[in-house]
Design an enzyme around this catalytic site. Structure first.
Site, PDB file in Angstrom:
ATOM      1  N   SER A  95     -13.757   7.926   8.932  1.00  0.00           N
ATOM      2  CA  SER A  95     -12.447   8.886   8.815  1.00  0.00           C
ATOM      3  C   SER A  95     -13.144  10.251   9.112  1.00  0.00           C
ATOM      4  CB  SER A  95     -11.776   9.089   7.762  1.00  0.00           C
ATOM      5  OG  SER A  95     -11.002   7.675   7.402  1.00  0.00           O
ATOM      6  N   GLN A 104      -3.085   9.325   9.093  1.00  0.00           N
ATOM      7  CA  GLN A 104      -3.194   9.608  10.419  1.00  0.00           C
ATOM      8  C   GLN A 104      -2.348  10.454  10.912  1.00  0.00           C
ATOM      9  OE1 GLN A 104      -3.326   5.496  11.846  1.00  0.00           O
ATOM     10  NE2 GLN A 104      -5.537   5.017  10.863  1.00  0.00           N
ATOM     11  N   ASP A 138      -7.513   1.169   2.262  1.00  0.00           N
ATOM     12  CA  ASP A 138      -8.476   0.266   2.810  1.00  0.00           C
ATOM     13  C   ASP A 138      -9.252  -0.783   2.152  1.00  0.00           C
ATOM     14  OD1 ASP A 138      -7.374   1.500   5.308  1.00  0.00           O
ATOM     15  OD2 ASP A 138      -9.024   2.793   5.340  1.00  0.00           O
ATOM     16  N   ARG A 158     -12.336  -5.670   8.191  1.00  0.00           N
ATOM     17  CA  ARG A 158     -12.114  -5.636   6.634  1.00  0.00           C
ATOM     18  C   ARG A 158     -11.769  -6.991   6.169  1.00  0.00           C
ATOM     19  NH1 ARG A 158     -13.434  -0.465   5.868  1.00  0.00           N
ATOM     20  NH2 ARG A 158     -12.091   1.205   7.130  1.00  0.00           N
TER      21      ARG A 158
END
Ligand code: S3P
Length: 452
Positions: A29, A176, A327, A403
């Site tokens: 990020s 985002q 996440d 992931r």
């Protein structure tokens, strides 16, 4: 990551104890934001510790297409010569953001208030993901967008010629979207305001301030109210990117569930808007300690030490914590499978619109590995099998999602039989050295020779 790449099956085998130090890469990020804000500053920004995952490399390439000069001097050491707020040039080619929702959404925001047109696309995962969540607020600034049905990529954005500032309450908890609005607000006159009911990662706010923008944050009745004063001159910075807690999560979780392990992960970013997984693991009874807490590059960091924890217990994860570990639910589910009792995860509907539908992807793979999972639209429950109790012995699908691939490879280290992931190639988007790093700790993870 391109959908056309050959799948790379990979297998994790149980039995090895993990030991040593894991130097995980820079935060994804923060890396995207460093490149984009560097490209919008006047003069040369220097970045140290940039993640060189494919997602970030795609953003670097996009910044070049918008007119910034971007150089790699050494591994992780980059320079960006920015064009100033409102100075983006119209790209002469389609902007391919690969697998990256963060890349495409932030860049759309950054160009939406400059009168240029740009067409965006991505891989087979990204073209399925919803973009209306960013194009809705960007249209309030005066930008126009034309995409596929359902607001999907490929999509063309025509930036506003006379942008107006916007006041926008986020309908979904998304850093985002928040960041896209703030980046669009940079080239609008006056104050752009974003309101979020739940705090999402605040790297944009921190970094915008560092570049000299005026950003205020207040907690009000509506939630967090973030206000940005438009049309600042951004001053180039010297940035140091902290190591990614979302990547650090994989060796940490592997050490907790693989018998006899002890792993140190130094210098991991522990921004409170990102660190929810570590609180949850401790509540489960994980032997996880933080050492040498300090600040680096404007973000709190510490060295994490994780040891095999045979008595993990399932927990109910507070929904209010979801944004700070959004996440990390896939790898938490892998740990939960090795705990006693149920781990309940609610308020996580956003997991269904990530690189894959992560609830569905994990539930399907866990069931194939002999673990019971219940699920609903925005919740799921993993029924733990206790330490050493996950049967494994399955092949699972990673669905173009880094992931998902890494979470099952971690689980395979602690299952009774090996777990094969059908395609580990997407790991390159966020953690290119995952395989050598895990092998260096002693993990038995190996690529398969033939495509499955
Ligand atoms: C990110 C925000 C989150 C996260 C993603 C990175 C960011 O997405 O899942 O990996 O850098 O702003 P959402 O904004 O969709 O929640």
């Amino acid at each position: 990551m391109s959908a056309g790449n050959r799948p790379q099956p990979m297998t994790a085998r149980p039995g090895a104890r993990l030991h040593g130090t894991a130097q995980v890469p820079g935060d994804k990020s923060v890396s995207h934001r460093a490149l984009i804000l560097g490209a919008l500053a006047v003069g040369e920004t220097r970045i140290d510790g940039l993640l060189e995952g494919q997602d970030v490399l795609d953003t670097a390439e996009a910044m070049r297409a918008f007119g910034a000069t971007v150089h790699r001097d050494a591994p992780g050491r980059w320079r960006v010569h920015g064009v100033g707020v409102g100075g983006f040039a119209e790209p002469g080619r389609v902007i391919d953001c690969g697998n990256s929702g963060t890349g495409v959404r932030l860049i759309m925001g950054a160009m939406a208030t400059t009168p240029i047109a740009a067409t965006f696309t991505g891989d087979a995962s990204l073209v399925k993901r919803p973009m209306a969540r960013v194009t809705d607020p960007l249209s309030l600034f005066g930008a126009q967008t034309l995409g596929r049905t359902g607001g999907r990529l490929p999509m063309t954005v025509l930036g506003a010629r006379d942008p107006v500032p916007v006041r926008y309450a986020l309908p979904v908890p998304s850093a985002q979207v928040k960041s896209a609005v703030l980046l669009a607000g940079l080239n609008a006159p006056g104050r752009t305001v974003v309101i979020e009911r739940e705090a999402t990662r605040d790297h944009s706010e921190r970094m915008l301030r560092g570049f000299g923008a005026e950003v205020t944050v207040e907690d009000g009745a509506e939630g967090r109210v973030i206000a940005l004063t438009g049309q600042p001159e951004l001053r180039p910075q010297q940035l140091s990117v902290p190591r990614d807690p979302s990547s650090g999560a994989f060796p940490v979780c592997a050490a907790l569930i693989a018998e006899g392990s002890e792993v140190r992960v130094p210098g991991v970013g522990l921004n409170p808007t990102r660190a929810g997984l570590f609180d949850t693991l401790r509540e489960m009874g994980a032997d996880l300690t933080f050492e040498n807490a300090r600040e680096e590059g404007g973000e709190p960091v510490a060295d994490l030490v994780a040891r095999f924890s045979p008595d993990l217990k399932g927990v109910e994860v507070p929904p209010a914590r979801a944004a700070s570990m959004i996440d990390e639910y896939p790898v938490l589910a892998a740990v939960a499978a090795c705990a006693e009792g149920r781990t309940v995860m609610r308020g996580v509907g956003e997991l269904r619109v990530k690189e894959s539908d992560r609830i569905d992807a994990m539930a399907e793979g866990l069931r194939a590995c002999g673990v019971t999972v219940e699920e609903g639209p925005d919740w799921w429950i993993v029924h733990g099998r206790g330490a050493g109790g996950v049967p494994g012995g399955a092949q699972v699908a990673s669905r173009l999602d880094h992931r998902i691939a890494m979470s099952f490879l971690v689980l395979g280290l602690a299952a009774r039989a090996p777990i094969t992931v059908d395609d580990a190639a997407p790991i390159v988007t966020s953690f290119p050295d995952f395989l050598p790093l895990m092998q260096g700790l002693g993990a038995a993870i190996t690529p398969e020779q033939k495509a499955a």
